[in-house]
Design a protein around this motif. Structure first.
Motif, PDB file in Angstrom:
ATOM      1  N   ASP A 196       0.781  -1.157  -0.006  1.00  0.00           N
ATOM      2  CA  ASP A 196      -0.085  -0.028   0.132  1.00  0.00           C
ATOM      3  C   ASP A 196       0.843   1.309  -0.105  1.00  0.00           C
ATOM      4  O   ASP A 196       0.472   2.469  -0.560  1.00  0.00           O
ATOM      5  CB  ASP A 196      -0.904  -0.043   1.395  1.00  0.00           C
ATOM      6  CG  ASP A 196      -1.978  -1.155   1.133  1.00  0.00           C
ATOM      7  OD1 ASP A 196      -2.485  -1.517  -0.067  1.00  0.00           O
ATOM      8  OD2 ASP A 196      -2.431  -1.436   2.282  1.00  0.00           O
ATOM      9  N   LYS A 197       1.978   1.421   0.666  1.00  0.00           N
ATOM     10  CA  LYS A 197       2.725   2.378   0.872  1.00  0.00           C
ATOM     11  C   LYS A 197       3.989   2.585  -0.259  1.00  0.00           C
ATOM     12  O   LYS A 197       4.500   3.573  -0.488  1.00  0.00           O
ATOM     13  CB  LYS A 197       3.495   2.499   2.273  1.00  0.00           C
ATOM     14  CG  LYS A 197       2.191   2.561   3.370  1.00  0.00           C
ATOM     15  CD  LYS A 197       1.440   3.728   3.140  1.00  0.00           C
ATOM     16  CE  LYS A 197       0.552   3.702   4.404  1.00  0.00           C
ATOM     17  NZ  LYS A 197      -0.287   4.904   4.393  1.00  0.00           N
ATOM     18  N   ASN A 235       6.297   2.884  -3.262  1.00  0.00           N
ATOM     19  CA  ASN A 235       6.151   3.427  -4.579  1.00  0.00           C
ATOM     20  C   ASN A 235       7.418   3.725  -5.111  1.00  0.00           C
ATOM     21  O   ASN A 235       8.548   3.609  -4.569  1.00  0.00           O
ATOM     22  CB  ASN A 235       5.304   4.868  -4.482  1.00  0.00           C
ATOM     23  CG  ASN A 235       4.134   4.983  -5.557  1.00  0.00           C
ATOM     24  OD1 ASN A 235       4.591   4.939  -6.772  1.00  0.00           O
ATOM     25  ND2 ASN A 235       2.920   4.793  -5.158  1.00  0.00           N
ATOM     26  N   GLY A 256       4.923   7.500 -10.419  1.00  0.00           N
ATOM     27  CA  GLY A 256       4.503   6.472  -9.478  1.00  0.00           C
ATOM     28  C   GLY A 256       4.156   5.156 -10.263  1.00  0.00           C
ATOM     29  O   GLY A 256       4.177   5.036 -11.291  1.00  0.00           O
ATOM     30  N   TYR A 313      -0.829   5.191 -11.567  1.00  0.00           N
ATOM     31  CA  TYR A 313      -1.622   6.568 -11.544  1.00  0.00           C
ATOM     32  C   TYR A 313      -2.945   6.476 -10.900  1.00  0.00           C
ATOM     33  O   TYR A 313      -3.458   7.333 -10.189  1.00  0.00           O
ATOM     34  CB  TYR A 313      -1.725   7.162 -12.672  1.00  0.00           C
ATOM     35  CG  TYR A 313      -2.175   8.703 -12.801  1.00  0.00           C
ATOM     36  CD1 TYR A 313      -1.435   9.753 -12.633  1.00  0.00           C
ATOM     37  CD2 TYR A 313      -3.561   8.689 -13.040  1.00  0.00           C
ATOM     38  CE1 TYR A 313      -2.022  10.981 -12.612  1.00  0.00           C
ATOM     39  CE2 TYR A 313      -4.056  10.115 -13.171  1.00  0.00           C
ATOM     40  CZ  TYR A 313      -3.283  11.197 -13.117  1.00  0.00           C
ATOM     41  OH  TYR A 313      -3.773  12.355 -13.039  1.00  0.00           O
ATOM     42  N   LYS A 370      -4.046   4.742  -8.393  1.00  0.00           N
ATOM     43  CA  LYS A 370      -4.160   4.632  -7.150  1.00  0.00           C
ATOM     44  C   LYS A 370      -3.541   6.003  -6.428  1.00  0.00           C
ATOM     45  O   LYS A 370      -3.944   6.277  -5.357  1.00  0.00           O
ATOM     46  CB  LYS A 370      -3.328   3.447  -6.478  1.00  0.00           C
ATOM     47  CG  LYS A 370      -3.850   2.222  -7.060  1.00  0.00           C
ATOM     48  CD  LYS A 370      -2.865   1.157  -6.215  1.00  0.00           C
ATOM     49  CE  LYS A 370      -3.449  -0.339  -6.573  1.00  0.00           C
ATOM     50  NZ  LYS A 370      -2.765  -1.304  -5.863  1.00  0.00           N
ATOM     51  N   SER A 371      -2.884   6.734  -6.993  1.00  0.00           N
ATOM     52  CA  SER A 371      -2.071   7.862  -6.736  1.00  0.00           C
ATOM     53  C   SER A 371      -1.639   8.725  -7.727  1.00  0.00           C
ATOM     54  O   SER A 371      -0.776   8.442  -8.337  1.00  0.00           O
ATOM     55  CB  SER A 371      -1.218   7.699  -5.965  1.00  0.00           C
ATOM     56  OG  SER A 371      -0.339   9.006  -5.246  1.00  0.00           O
ATOM     57  N   ASN A 372      -2.248   9.714  -7.936  1.00  0.00           N
ATOM     58  CA  ASN A 372      -1.793  11.011  -8.966  1.00  0.00           C
ATOM     59  C   ASN A 372      -0.621  11.934  -8.527  1.00  0.00           C
ATOM     60  O   ASN A 372      -0.214  12.652  -9.300  1.00  0.00           O
ATOM     61  CB  ASN A 372      -3.015  11.381  -9.641  1.00  0.00           C
ATOM     62  CG  ASN A 372      -3.576  12.711  -8.462  1.00  0.00           C
ATOM     63  OD1 ASN A 372      -3.063  12.677  -7.346  1.00  0.00           O
ATOM     64  ND2 ASN A 372      -4.793  13.070  -8.983  1.00  0.00           N
ATOM     65  N   PHE A 373      -0.171  11.909  -7.114  1.00  0.00           N
ATOM     66  CA  PHE A 373       0.921  12.430  -6.980  1.00  0.00           C
ATOM     67  C   PHE A 373       2.129  12.162  -7.689  1.00  0.00           C
ATOM     68  O   PHE A 373       2.330  10.968  -7.896  1.00  0.00           O
ATOM     69  CB  PHE A 373       1.225  12.221  -5.404  1.00  0.00           C
ATOM     70  CG  PHE A 373       2.204  13.085  -4.989  1.00  0.00           C
ATOM     71  CD1 PHE A 373       2.289  14.423  -4.806  1.00  0.00           C
ATOM     72  CD2 PHE A 373       3.582  12.276  -4.423  1.00  0.00           C
ATOM     73  CE1 PHE A 373       3.308  15.015  -4.182  1.00  0.00           C
ATOM     74  CE2 PHE A 373       4.642  13.151  -3.814  1.00  0.00           C
ATOM     75  CZ  PHE A 373       4.387  14.596  -3.591  1.00  0.00           C
ATOM     76  N   ARG A 378       5.828  11.789  -7.939  1.00  0.00           N
ATOM     77  CA  ARG A 378       6.956  11.642  -7.171  1.00  0.00           C
ATOM     78  C   ARG A 378       8.209  11.946  -8.029  1.00  0.00           C
ATOM     79  O   ARG A 378       9.329  12.436  -7.373  1.00  0.00           O
ATOM     80  CB  ARG A 378       7.038  10.231  -6.524  1.00  0.00           C
ATOM     81  CG  ARG A 378       6.022   9.862  -5.605  1.00  0.00           C
ATOM     82  CD  ARG A 378       5.738   8.375  -5.561  1.00  0.00           C
ATOM     83  NE  ARG A 378       4.431   8.115  -4.624  1.00  0.00           N
ATOM     84  CZ  ARG A 378       3.215   8.352  -5.244  1.00  0.00           C
ATOM     85  NH1 ARG A 378       3.028   8.478  -6.563  1.00  0.00           N
ATOM     86  NH2 ARG A 378       2.238   8.038  -4.607  1.00  0.00           N
ATOM     87  N   ASP A 407       5.471   6.120   0.790  1.00  0.00           N
ATOM     88  CA  ASP A 407       5.079   7.391   0.942  1.00  0.00           C
ATOM     89  C   ASP A 407       5.154   7.818   2.387  1.00  0.00           C
ATOM     90  O   ASP A 407       4.935   8.864   2.455  1.00  0.00           O
ATOM     91  CB  ASP A 407       3.918   7.512   0.317  1.00  0.00           C
ATOM     92  CG  ASP A 407       3.599   7.303  -1.159  1.00  0.00           C
ATOM     93  OD1 ASP A 407       4.686   7.594  -1.932  1.00  0.00           O
ATOM     94  OD2 ASP A 407       2.634   6.783  -1.843  1.00  0.00           O
TER      95      ASP A 407
END
Length: 645
Positions: free
Chosen positions: A318-319, A321, A340, A343, A345-348, A350, A571
């Motif tokens: 889950d964490k 990346n 990442g 995308y 799951k997370s659009n941040f 990195r 993350d």
């Protein structure tokens, strides 16, 4: 009788005056509406392309539209449209009185508003400026506007506006958009059957949407074709051939976004363009979709490898990346940018938005400063333990740095110390060269927010992968740093180039001095911490980076023409687990990536160039390079400088 006639005349005059006043009021109200149609300026989607002009994504706000000039629209589309919407379009003056009378009789007979008798001109007016309320006043406005527009616009201009503004279902505005969207074709590539399907849509775009109701769409298209045949606009042979066709229809997403992290970054960089999503721009990037796809695949490969080594750690998935940056060393062009693992799951991003500690990735910069001060590749420094006492807010603290594995090697050359990434030797080197010099030169190389203490020797400060890519060009590009460039050029809706990126270069080191460190980084791949990054048939140089407790794992590497930065971490800034170093977690991903790249791009330069003025010598079986500024020397005594935290 005379009084009645006079009264009737007065009533008639009053009635005419009322009509004139009403018509005049309505006419004054439609002036602005006329201008909206005359100066039609609809939102047009912006498109983003890679360096080979392959589509990366469509950008739009509320309406997804590509604009087509009348000259682009095939005559068959016009004929098919007029067949079912307005056969006498080129003959009437904006309204078709016969059609209106037929519609009125039909409405009276059915005791409801069943038909409007609107021409294409009237439909255009309804679509752009009027509501669809079924009132006499609105109808009167529509007729007056139609009559006026026909005096101001040509028939072709009216058709152009109609075919570009009309909604064709599935989120497609305009005939050009619908052609590309439903059939992935330019308009001049459409078959007669496909054209018939498209012109059927404006009447009931949701019902006749071929991605939803394919059979109804075909049936409606067949009616259009039969009507065209009745009018003599297509032959019997064309009719029969078209009736037998069942075109392939595509149900694509509107954005077609194949590189979302890249697209988000483009929008961040171009945020000052206020109409970015509606101005119809064509944005050409330096991204190569082949490289982008392989980078994404490689990042996921490394992600799965890390997870496979910690199967009992359920929270890691889950964490965990990563990020991946690829650029051309000499030009600064960004060929791939992955922010990442997933995308969705997370659009941040990195790659561009994070700041993570770089660990031992900092060491090549320290050694470059040392060599610029005159120390050679074979200069020896002590790899011995040190303890540092210092205070923070009057509280005594102690720092006892260690090598990875806690091995002490005694005196080692700079080449061995950097190749093996020896922490203690590096700290002693910083003291040898001078802390202030090292600190200032790290700032010169592009790093920011650096703590003013010896922990900088081990990379105790953070940066983003894209910033690391920029800074690492001091090695991959022989001392010259080029500002990384994502966008190559921007073309506006008229075809004018409004932006073209130019390389912004800064020379931060002499090419010969840079090569001395590059050679050690090459040795790091052959005999040091970067062994897992080896790629057969091409020279590779690079540096691993690991932070305390295996929180961050980096590999910064390059071939003679391509530089790649890889980062993994969680993350929440906690440990990935034992043994997850840059050499274990990130270096193999570099190798995986380059092996795939060489399959599609075998012509990449394979060997590093050696700058003029660089010479080599073999001492005790080890090959060392040197320059006039950094001649090979025997070991010197160590000068200790006191560093205060």
């Amino acid at each position: 009788m005379r009084i009645f006639l006079r009264l009737l005349g007065v009533v008639g005059i009053v009635g005419v005056l009322i009509i004139i006043i009403v018509v005049g009021r309505i006419y004054s109200e439609i002036r602005d509406d006329t201008d909206k149609i005359l100066h039609y300026n609809p939102p047009i989607a912006t498109q983003i392309f890679d360096r080979k002009e392959r589509l990366i994504a469509n950008l739009f706000d509320k309406e997804f539209r590509f604009y087509a000039n009348f000259e682009e629209i095939p005559p068959r589309i016009i004929e098919a449209l007029l067949t079912i919407e307005d056969t006498l379009f080129f003959e009437h003056i904006g309204v078709n009185l016969d059609a209106i009378m037929r519609a009125m009789l039909k409405n009276i007979k059915s005791a409801r508003y069943a038909e409007g008798g609107s021409t294409i001109t009237q439909q255009l007016i309804k679509n752009i400026v009027l509501t669809r309320d079924k009132t006499i006043e609105r109808k009167l406005k529509e007729i007056l506007l139609a009559l006026r527009l026909e005096t101001l616009l040509s028939k072709e201009e009216i058709l152009e506006r109609y075919l570009n503004h009309t909604y064709f279902g599935h989120g497609f505005y305009g005939i050009k958009t619908a052609s590309k969207g439903y059939f992935r074709k330019d308009m001049d590539e459409l078959t007669l059957k496909e054209i018939a399907m498209l012109v059927s849509l404006p009447r009931a775009p949701s019902f006749y949407d071929p991605t939803k109701n394919y059979d109804f769409s075909l049936a409606r298209a067949n009616n259009v074709l039969q009507r065209m045949n009745e009018l003599g606009w297509i032959s019997q042979e064309e009719l029969e051939e078209s009736l037998a066709q069942a075109p392939q229809v595509y149900d694509d997403t509107l954005t077609k976004n194949v590189a979302p992290y890249v697209v988000d970054e483009v929008q961040r960089q171009l945020k000052e363009i206020t109409n970015l999503k509606s101005g119809g721009y064509k944005i050409y990037l330096n991204i190569d979709l082949d490289y982008q796809e392989i980078a994404q695949e490689s990042l996921y490969f490394g992600y799965e490898q890390i997870l496979s080594r910690h199967k009992d750690n359920k929270s890691l998935e889950d964490k965990l990346n990563g990020a991946f940056v690829v650029l051309e060393s000499q030009s600064g062009k960004i060929l791939a940018l992955v922010g990442g693992v997933d995308y969705k799951k997370s659009n941040f991003n990195r790659a561009t938005q994070s700041s993570r500690q770089i660990g031992s990735s900092v060491k090549p910069f320290l050694y470059l400063s040392a060599m610029d001060s005159g120390l050679s590749q074979n200069y020896e420094i002590p790899d011995i333990a040190r303890t540092y006492d210092y205070r923070v807010n009057n509280e005594k603290k102690r720092w006892q740095p260690k090598n990875y594995g806690s091995t002490l090697r005694g005196f080692v050359t700079l080449k061995e110390a950097l190749s093996k990434s020896l922490n203690l030797a590096t700290i002693n080197l910083v003291e040898e060269v001078g802390f202030d010099r090292i600190y200032n030169e790290l700032m010169k190389y592009g790093f920011k927010n650096i703590p003013k203490d010896l922990t900088i020797s081990l990379g105790s400060f953070g940066t983003s992968p894209i910033e690391m890519a920029k800074n690492f060009m001091v090695f991959s590009n022989y001392g010259v740093v080029v500002e990384p460039r994502l966008v190559d050029r921007i073309v506006d809706v008229r075809g004018n180039t409004i932006f073209f990126s130019e390389a912004i270069e800064t020379e931060l080191a002499d090419a010969r001095q840079s090569f001395l460190v590059m050679d050690i980084l090459r040795n790091s791949i052959e005999n040091g911490t970067g062994r897992r990054a080896k790629v057969a048939g091409i020279e590779i140089a690079g540096k691993t980076g690991t932070t305390n407790d295996n929180i961050d794992a980096w590999f910064s590497g390059f071939s003679p023409s391509i530089e790649t930065i890889i980062w993994y971490g969680k993350d929440d800034n906690t440990s990935m687990g034992d043994s997850e170093t840059g050499g274990v977690a990130a270096a193999p991903v570099f190798s995986y990536f380059f092996n795939r790249i060489l399959e599609i791009d075998p012509g990449l330069q394979r060997n590093f160039n050696i700058p003029e003025g660089v010479r080599s010598s073999v001492i005790n079986g080890e090959k060392y390079f040197y320059t006039d500024k950094t001649p090979l020397k025997h070991n010197q005594s160590i000068q200790n400088n006191e560093i205060i935290f």
